[in-house]
Design a protein around this motif. Structure first.
Motif, mmCIF file in Angstrom:
data_model
loop_
_atom_site.group_PDB
_atom_site.id
_atom_site.type_symbol
_atom_site.label_atom_id
_atom_site.label_comp_id
_atom_site.label_asym_id
_atom_site.label_seq_id
_atom_site.Cartn_x
_atom_site.Cartn_y
_atom_site.Cartn_z
ATOM 1 N N GLN A 1 -4.490 5.194 1.061
ATOM 2 C CA GLN A 1 -4.257 5.911 -0.267
ATOM 3 C C GLN A 1 -3.810 7.397 -0.233
ATOM 4 O O GLN A 1 -3.496 7.774 -1.249
ATOM 5 C CB GLN A 1 -5.568 5.586 -0.996
ATOM 6 N N GLU B 1 -5.726 -3.454 4.106
ATOM 7 C CA GLU B 1 -5.234 -1.848 3.693
ATOM 8 C C GLU B 1 -6.300 -0.989 4.525
ATOM 9 O O GLU B 1 -7.498 -0.889 4.550
ATOM 10 C CB GLU B 1 -5.746 -1.596 2.416
ATOM 11 N N TYR C 1 0.919 -1.322 -0.031
ATOM 12 C CA TYR C 1 -0.062 0.013 0.095
ATOM 13 C C TYR C 1 0.984 1.291 0.031
ATOM 14 O O TYR C 1 1.790 1.049 -0.545
ATOM 15 C CB TYR C 1 -0.996 -0.089 1.265
#
Length: 276
Positions: A276, A271, A231
């Motif tokens: 992000q 995640e 990630y």
């Protein structure tokens, strides 16, 4: 609770920092670093400190060691610590390094076969404040004292040396970081490159900021960081963060909750929101 600082302590730190800065090695020193696929690298460490909410001196110091390239956890060490040194901008390492170094030394004593060949640090290395001692962040401090190659990986841009999170910086991110592995240099006002902004995965939208800690070159540090990312945050640091926070949730649940309610709620392989 907080710790008070005094001028004499800062003066002592400046002197020690200057001495340690002279020992930083900014080039590749290990055989695995020279292999395109890091073929002889087997163990990568990650370190982090997580604090009890509302308490700036009680923290969980975390070390994890992951296999490479599979990035599976081989070892973890969670220790509650009390930070006795005050926080002073530019001298964070004096506050946190002793506990991270203790974790590495415990591992070396008890299971030396699992000692990491490189450590990724949640923080900066040479991309750091500059004083009379020169640039010398947490990753440099831990690397020099442990003798282990270290890489600084910061989630936020430290705005120093004329590098700022301005429109130009945002434009560089949009234009140059198009896919995982793309990067651009963090160039100071004097023209020196002290780190790189890295798009760490195809799914990430924000870069991480990589700098040399010790016994590794910047290009190798960037390649290694990218290779450790599932990630946005490299897996060794991500696992250290997850496990230290989970330790605090279990042993120091917030008021009005129980350890059962708070514990075992994080999937280390999932995640997390905000990655992000």
């Amino acid at each position: 609770m907080s710790v008070v600082c005094d001028d004499e302590l800062v003066k002592l730190w400046k002197s020690e920092q200057a001495s340690l800065r002279q020992q930083v090695v900014e080039e590749d020193t290990e055989v695995w670093q020279r292999c395109p696929a890091f073929s002889s690298l087997e163990r990568v460490g990650g370190v982090d400190l997580s604090f009890i909410k509302g308490d700036d001196v009680s923290a969980c110091a975390q070390l994890v060691v992951l296999s490479y390239p599979a990035l599976e956890v081989l070892y973890e060490d969670s220790q509650m610590v009390t930070l006795t040194a005050p926080y002073v901008a530019g001298f964070l390492a004096f506050r946190e390094t002793p506990f991270l170094l203790d974790a590495l030394r415990r591992l070396e004593r008890n299971q030396p076969q699992l000692l990491p060949q490189v450590v990724l640090v949640d923080g900066n290395g040479l991309f750091h404040y500059r004083g009379k001692s020169g640039e010398f962040g947490l990753a440099c401090h831990l690397g020099v004292l442990s003798g282990i190659p270290c890489v600084g990986v910061a989630k936020n841009l430290l705005q120093v040396h004329g590098v700022t999170k301005n429109q130009e910086h945002q434009s560089q991110i949009a234009a140059l970081l198009l896919k995982g592995g793309d990067c651009f240099p963090l160039t100071t006002a004097s023209g020196r490159v002290l780190g790189k902004a890295l798009r760490s995965s195809d799914t990430s939208t924000k870069p991480v900021y990589v700098s040399v800690g010790h016994k590794i070159s910047l290009d190798t540090a960037v390649r290694l960081t990218h290779s450790c990312c599932r990630y946005r945050v490299p897996e060794p640091i991500r696992q250290a963060d997850i496990r230290s926070r989970e330790y605090l949730r279990i042993h120091f649940p917030p008021p009005g909750t129980t350890a059962t309610e708070e514990g075992s709620v994080v999937d280390p392989q999932k995640e997390p929101v905000g990655e992000q």
